[in-house]
Design a protein around this motif. Structure first.
Motif, mmCIF file in Angstrom:
data_model
loop_
_atom_site.group_PDB
_atom_site.id
_atom_site.type_symbol
_atom_site.label_atom_id
_atom_site.label_comp_id
_atom_site.label_asym_id
_atom_site.label_seq_id
_atom_site.Cartn_x
_atom_site.Cartn_y
_atom_site.Cartn_z
ATOM 1 N N TYR A 1 -1.035 -0.187 10.712
ATOM 2 C CA TYR A 1 -1.357 -0.602 9.338
ATOM 3 C C TYR A 1 -0.214 -0.221 8.396
ATOM 4 N N PHE B 1 -12.662 -2.340 2.103
ATOM 5 C CA PHE B 1 -11.568 -1.956 2.995
ATOM 6 C C PHE B 1 -12.010 -0.992 4.105
ATOM 7 N N ARG C 1 -12.420 -1.357 8.067
ATOM 8 C CA ARG C 1 -11.608 -0.487 8.940
ATOM 9 C C ARG C 1 -12.456 0.204 9.993
ATOM 10 N N TYR D 1 0.498 8.634 7.719
ATOM 11 C CA TYR D 1 -0.606 9.591 7.928
ATOM 12 C C TYR D 1 -1.186 9.332 9.310
ATOM 13 N N PRO E 1 -1.165 0.210 -3.932
ATOM 14 C CA PRO E 1 -2.281 1.076 -4.334
ATOM 15 C C PRO E 1 -2.559 2.173 -3.316
ATOM 16 N N GLY E 2 -3.131 3.242 -3.827
ATOM 17 C CA GLY E 2 -3.676 4.298 -2.987
ATOM 18 C C GLY E 2 -5.174 4.087 -2.829
ATOM 19 N N SER F 1 0.847 -1.199 0.000
ATOM 20 C CA SER F 1 0.000 0.000 0.000
ATOM 21 C C SER F 1 0.879 1.244 0.000
ATOM 22 N N ILE F 2 0.308 2.341 -0.456
ATOM 23 C CA ILE F 2 1.002 3.618 -0.289
ATOM 24 C C ILE F 2 1.205 3.924 1.195
ATOM 25 N N ALA F 3 0.378 3.298 2.058
ATOM 26 C CA ALA F 3 0.500 3.526 3.505
ATOM 27 C C ALA F 3 1.826 2.999 4.051
HETATM 28 C C1 8X3 Z 1 -5.008 1.558 1.865
HETATM 29 C C2 8X3 Z 1 -4.665 2.938 1.435
HETATM 30 O O1 8X3 Z 1 -4.201 5.299 2.268
HETATM 31 O O2 8X3 Z 1 -6.190 4.168 3.092
HETATM 32 O O3 8X3 Z 1 -3.871 0.822 2.063
HETATM 33 O O4 8X3 Z 1 -4.033 3.524 3.887
HETATM 34 S S1 8X3 Z 1 -4.783 4.019 2.743
#
Ligand code: 8X3
Ligand code: NDP
Length: 253
Positions: A153, A190, A194, A147, A183-184, A140-142
């Motif tokens: 995560y 998802f 969450r 953030y 991915p973003g 992930s971009i995460a």
């Molecule tokens: C999911 C993208 O930016 O919600 O991995 O973490 S984000």
């Protein structure tokens, strides 16, 4: 391997989102697909749609190593060995800052996104090497951009990316390809997961943003898996056009 030979792909997290779209994409194109996830009825729907000779469903909790081993053992002989492993099962739980986060949620993310991923990879590596296969890890971009509320995560996804690069290094000379797909913003289940099922929070996040779709990532996985065998995409960061970078935050006394 003869390029015309039918190949087998194993997709984790196949009951929803990217994984389910990937099953559809590869099965429709004639690949054999081993589809994994906990929700057995959704796996059965994929088997019913494509036929049992094309899609095999493996219903198990990926955090349960014994159940994983049993499921791998039960893959029908007709599916042959696994040529491509898509490590996609994963989740984010919560958006609270670390100081208010639920430790059980952190542990579930680590158990699923990290421990289960390395366990499955370890189990399948000998076969992947024998078949000069490929590993596509959904990061992930995460994992690159922190953030607020991303804490554990983001940590799990940084692991997935760096583990992918490390695998690349170790598998040098084996012909096995390894890719970290990052991915973003993508609309799947998802955000429902969450937020513990908050439909309005999920809808609000994606509203008007034209996010990535599950089919977009399935197409990305298809492209990566079907590149000429001398090419390896190491990392692939994908965002919707509507998403970009913002600045650092500064606290002032
Ligand atoms: C999911 C993208 O930016 O919600 O991995 O973490 S984000
Ligand atoms: P979904 O919630 O739609 O799908 C997640 C999949 O993971 C489901 O099939 C779920 O199956 C499976 N899964 C979760 N926990 C377990 C478990 N314990 N055992 C077995 N399977 C499990 O989300 P996405 O499709 O968006 O997520 C797929 C991957 O993409 C994840 O790794 C996610 O972190 C990553 N990602 C998502 C982004 C997004 O914005 N959507 C962006 C970047 C990365 P089941 O519940 O049936 O077990």
């Amino acid at each position: 391997r003869d390029a015309s030979e039918q190949q087998t792909i194993l997709v984790t997290g196949a009951t929803s989102g990217f994984g389910r779209a990937a099953v559809e994409r590869f099965a429709t194109a004639g690949w054999r697909v081993v589809a994994c996830g906990r929700r057995a009825e959704r796996l059965q729907a994929l088997v019913d749609a494509h036929g049992a000779e094309r899609v095999h469903g493996c219903a198990f909790d990926i955090r349960d190593a014994a159940a994983m081993a049993d499921a791998l053992e039960a893959i029908p002989a007709g599916f042959g060995g696994i040529d491509v492993l898509v490590n996609n099962a994963g989740l984010a739980l919560g958006t609270a800052p670390a100081q208010r986060a639920d430790l059980a949620q952190w542990r579930q993310m680590i158990d699923t996104n990290v421990t289960a991923l390395v366990t499955l990879t370890h189990a399948l590596l000998p076969g992947l090497i024998a078949r000069r296969g490929a590993i596509l890890n959904v990061s992930s971009i995460a994992g690159s951009y922190p953030y607020p509320g991303g804490n554990a995560y983001g940590g799990t996804k940084a692991f997935v990316t760096q583990f992918s690069l490390g695998l690349r290094s170790d598998l040098h000379g084996t012909g096995v390809r390894v890719t970290s797909i990052e991915p973003g913003l993508a609309e799947t289940e998802f955000t429902l997961v969450r937020t513990g099922g908050d439909v309005s929070a999920s809808d609000a996040l994606y509203a008007g943003a034209r996010p990535i779709t599950a089919a977009d990532i399935a197409e990305t996985l298809w492209w990566v898996a079907n590149l000429p065998p001398h090419l390896n995409i190491n990392r692939l960061e994908v965002m919707p056009v509507s998403q970009s970078f913002a600045g650092f935050q500064i606290h002032r006394d």
